[in-house]
Design an enzyme around this catalytic site. Structure first.
Site, short mmCIF file in Angstrom:
data_model
loop_
_atom_site.label_atom_id
_atom_site.label_comp_id
_atom_site.label_asym_id
_atom_site.label_seq_id
_atom_site.Cartn_x
_atom_site.Cartn_y
_atom_site.Cartn_z
N CYS A 264 0.67 -1.14 0.01
CA CYS A 264 0.00 0.11 0.07
C CYS A 264 0.88 1.23 0.20
CB CYS A 264 -0.91 -0.10 1.11
SG CYS A 264 -0.07 0.03 2.90
N HIS A 835 -1.59 1.52 7.38
CA HIS A 835 -2.00 1.52 5.95
C HIS A 835 -2.00 2.80 5.23
CE1 HIS A 835 -4.05 -0.13 2.74
NE2 HIS A 835 -5.15 0.76 3.03
#
Length: 910
Positions: A264, A835
């Site tokens: 990510c 994230h």
């Protein structure tokens, strides 16, 4: 004038002679053999020479040397039939040798002979080029014959001849012309090697010779698909899916990236960069193809630029909902080993690598010259800055420099002699610090001496650079307990990882540590003879039968929370300690009934005169582990009593009394609670640890595990230390504040001739078209690591840098200092996990979107600002206006600018 005359003479040699009367035989011989246009002239690279069949040429020689024009030796028309394999393709025979099968004539001589004698009807002239090979110039009799095919039709080759000195680009142009490829379509070449493998011809600027192309080699031309992919990059199994994907038509640029496993961070950086308008246009319009630098030793042979271009073309084709960046990930790992594998990384670190890699792969400077850095030496800033920027551009000139590079002014001042050093340095992004709080929030558990009170969880605000004593003082405000009656310990895996001293620094305690603060008597201390009470660390262990055939060996397993217990010095006996511990555990340990335990146990035997040795003696004891964890029949309270020794060196000689019924036994152990301490050395100092050993059946009957694990939360746990938001401008001010260099990074003063801890100040001199601002949320020191989750308030539009740029400004063009936000890289989570996502403004529609790996959703402006903002991308307003197409009166209204609220519904991503 001599050069001009030479050029004119060369042109005269190569032009075809005017058809005039045939000269005399002697004159013919001179013009063909001996003149400047004849066979004896030197070869010149790039010029044309022609092959003439040897037998015809010999007949011509006999004819002209005979001196009789009416002779029967007249050679007739030039006939090269013996040099060809057939009369259809006119392919030259293999293995022809000069002087035996043919002679070579320069262009002028060839044209003379054709004019005088003619060429056999239907035969083509055999024209060949002079090539300059590494060590010699020669006429290339046999050019390279390549078999050109299309990727979509490998069975229909087209044969084309190329000189060794022709460029690969000519091969590509020839293939495009033959296969009727439109100018808008993008193509590339592959070659098929002898072993059947395929290899890309990346650099089309090299020659056929340098590319090692051989006659008969298959060259495949591949055309990019409408969706931005290459046919060769897709497995056959997914062709059907690709055809379905090509039918999809969406907004260009609104395309997700599949998470390949902790990638990510890469997806976030790519989405931000993909939404920089001028950089994306540069790749979409194929300008990068002309600037690929394959020979830069600092670059990546153009591979990173090509891989990124493929991603951009796919994302902006409008034919994909999401794409899989596997090839790009592989390339990044190949050139930057830190990104190999599938570990989580920092999006800003990848962004830094990618910008540098793209710059070097697209650097227009093919050969970097040495540039000496010069100090200002009292010269005007304008002059020094201009010189620094020109020097930078002499070595670095690419679309990345055009788009992202700016200029700092760096000022260093020596603290001793006052020498001032001024330099101007380029930058690609600003890493700005966040104002750091000097307070820290720590969660601890307070364990009272009162056994009826459960442990209390507290949230304490302490100085970030404070000491353990500050932690005790903060807890004292909540509990009313004196800090002198507290001991602080780090508990890990049912044992004491560390027992802290009051003067130790709080920086050694991490946020994830389980910190317990124990109440002890005011007279207590570990290992201090002057105190009247002794603090003993207590562990809980359970006997577990080992998997042995005779069950004679018992293992011991730690459980529960350890304790620090104050014991009066005059009650240091095993019996007294047993009852003190029974009292301390009374909240979750049930006492046996009178039927189970002898009444005598409850009486004055706790005043046993056989005292435990003083801790001053014990504190110096050192254990030698007696081997595997075990409890023999003589260990603990249940064993037989031992004779008291007045000067006992350690707890192994503490007296023991046999009891009819005890819930547990006591045993001296090491600090890990894993081994009995059976022998001690009087000359060493070690803290005595006591283990409470439970039989499984007794633990099950009398020990309440649920109650033992219970705790209460103090009111302070509900309090949240509110962090005031900071403005982005404050971070930039902090960035430009004077600072003193650290000891690890001193500056060498040219006047003092020694390293100095100089003061340093950075100022912004020149800002780029697209400004990247990295918020330094991750703080790393020798003792601590943390992520700052401070909310930074940043403007979507009109971020004004006029107050920060010290270069004399153009007041008539204020847009040169104002920026609009175009993308944000977000980080959610902590240091070890998290994230990354992206907010970005589409350059075509002006609509903001939220990119979360392969998911893309439209958002509104008020969702962009959050504590997760990590890297900000700003575009200068004059650039935005320059890139925006000018609509004509007949055109529909232009798309709204980035950030304009749309009319449709949006997903809330917060």
């Amino acid at each position: 004038m001599a050069a001009v005359a030479a050029n004119v003479a060369a042109a005269a040699e190569d032009r075809e002679p005017q058809r005039e009367a045939v000269p005399g035989l002697e004159s013919q011989w001179r013009q063909i053999e001996n003149s400047e246009s004849g066979r004896e002239r030197p070869l010149r690279a790039g010029e044309s020479w022609f092959l003439v069949e040897q037998h015809w040429y010999k007949r011509w020689e006999v004819y002209v040397q005979g001196g009789d024009q009416d002779s029967g030796t007249f050679p007739g028309c030039i006939n090269n039939a013996d040099l060809f394999e057939d009369q259809v393709n006119w392919r030259l025979k293999k293995g022809l040798v000069e002087g035996e099968d043919y002679v070579l004539l320069p262009a002028a001589a060839w044209h003379y002979l054709v004019d005088w004698y003619g060429l056999e009807h239907g035969q083509p002239p055999i024209e060949r080029k002079v090539v300059e090979l590494p060590s010699v110039q020669k006429v290339e009799v046999y050019p390279v014959e390549l078999l050109l095919v299309r990727h979509s039709d490998m069975d229909t080759p087209h044969t084309a001849q190329f000189s060794h000195t022709d460029s690969v680009d000519l091969v590509l142009r020839t293939a495009r012309e033959h296969f009727l490829v439109s100018p808008q379509e993008e193509t590339r070449l592959w070659i098929k090697n002898a072993e059947g493998s395929f290899e890309r011809l990346c650099n089309t600027r090299v020659t056929v010779l340098d590319a090692a192309l051989k006659t008969g080699q298959v060259v495949i031309m591949e055309t990019r698909n409408k969706d931005g992919t290459w046919p060769s990059a897709q497995p056959q199994a997914v062709n059907t899916a690709l055809e379905e994907e090509e039918d999809f038509q969406g907004q260009p640029g609104i395309c997700g990236l599949t998470n390949l496993g902790n990638t990510c961070f890469m997806n976030s950086a790519l989405q931000c960069l993909s939404n920089v308008p001028q950089l994306t246009e540069y790749f979409l319009k194929n300008h990068y193809l002309e600037e690929l630098n394959f020979c830069n030793p600092l670059g990546m042979k153009g591979e990173i630029a090509e891989a990124y271009a493929d991603l951009v073309k796919q994302a902006w084709s409008g034919h994909h909902r999401s794409i899989v960046p596997h090839v790009f990930k592989t390339k990044v790992g190949h050139f930057a080993s830190q990104f190999l594998g599938y570990q989580q990384h920092d999006s800003q670190e990848l962004l830094s690598f990618l910008l540098d890699g793209l710059h070097e792969d697209l650097n227009r400077v093919k050969k970097k010259e040495y540039v000496e850095l010069c100090d200002a030496a009292g010269r005007p800033d304008q002059e020094v800055a201009q010189e620094a920027w020109q020097n930078h551009k002499r070595r670095n000139d690419s679309v990345i420099v055009d788009t992202f590079h700016g200029l700092f002014k760096s000022t260093l001042v020596c603290p001793d002699c006052g020498n001032v050093s001024v330099t101007f340095d380029p930058f690609c992004y600003l890493s700005v610090p966040l104002p750091v709080s000097h307070k820290r929030v720590m969660e601890v558990f307070f364990v009272s001496m009162d056994p009826r009170r459960k442990p209390e969880q507290h949230r304490l605000v302490v100085p970030k650079k404070g000491k353990i004593s500050d932690l005790c003082v903060a807890l004292a405000k909540h509990t009313g307990m004196s800090p002198e009656r507290m001991m602080v310990a780090d508990v890990f895996s049912h044992r004491f990882y560390k027992i802290y001293q009051l003067e130790e620094s709080l920086s050694s305690i991490l946020d994830r540590d389980d910190i317990f603060i124990y109440e002890v008597s005011g007279r207590s201390a570990i290992g201090e003879n002057s105190r009247e009470d002794v603090v003993l660390p207590i562990y809980l262990r359970e006997r577990t039968p080992a998997r042995d055939y005779n069950n004679s060996y018992y293992g011991l397993m730690l459980f529960g929370h350890p304790l620090l217990v104050s014991v009066p010095r005059d009650r240091l006996s095993w019996d007294a300690l047993y009852h003190i511990l029974l009292y301390r555990l009374s909240r979750y340990v049930t006492r046996p009934s009178s039927d189970d335990e002898d009444d005598g146990d409850e009486k004055a035997d706790i005043e046993d005169k056989d005292n435990i040795p003083k801790p001053g003696h014990v504190a110096g004891a050192s254990s030698q582990d007696s081997g595997p964890e075990q409890a023999g029949p003589s260990s603990g309270v249940a064993g037989g009593s031992r004779a008291p020794v007045d000067n006992s060196p350690g707890p192994s000689h503490w007296p023991q009394r046999a009891r009819r019924k005890h819930l547990f036994t006591l045993q001296t152990v090491n600090s890990n609670g894993t081994s009995d301490r059976s022998t001690f050395n009087e000359d060493t100092h070690a803290q005595p640890y006591i283990a409470i050993d439970w039989e499984p059946e007794m633990k099950k009957r009398y020990y309440d595990e649920v109650e033992a694990e219970g705790y209460v939360k103090h009111d302070c746990v509900g309090y949240v230390l509110k962090k005031a938001p900071v403005r982005l401008q404050e971070c930039i001010e902090l960035f430009t504040t004077v600072e003193t260099l650290e000891k690890e990074n001193p500056w060498f003063c040219p006047t003092c001739k020694q390293h100095q801890l100089a003061t340093k100040k950075l100022d912004l001199w020149m800002l780029p078209e697209t400004l990247i601002i990295h918020l330094k949320r991750f703080s790393y020191t020798k003792f601590s690591r943390e992520k700052l989750d401070t909310l930074v308030e940043f403007p979507i539009r009109d971020l004004d840098f006029s107050e920060f740029v010290i270069k004399p400004q153009n007041e008539s063009a204020p847009e040169l200092y104002k920026y609009d936000l175009i993308a944000v890289s977000n980080h959610y989570g902590g240091l070890r996990d998290g994230h990354y996502t992206t907010f970005a403004c589409n350059k075509d529609s002006g609509q903001w979107h939220y990119f979360d790996d392969n998911s893309v959703s439209p958002v509104t402006e008020n969702q962009i600002e959050s504590k997760a903002a990590y890297v900000l991308f700003y575009q200068r307003q004059d650039v935005a206006r320059r890139l925006q197409p000018q609509p004509s009166s007949s055109d529909p209204p232009a798309s709204p600018a980035c950030g304009s609220p749309p009319n449709s519904e949006f997903m809330d991503v917060n």
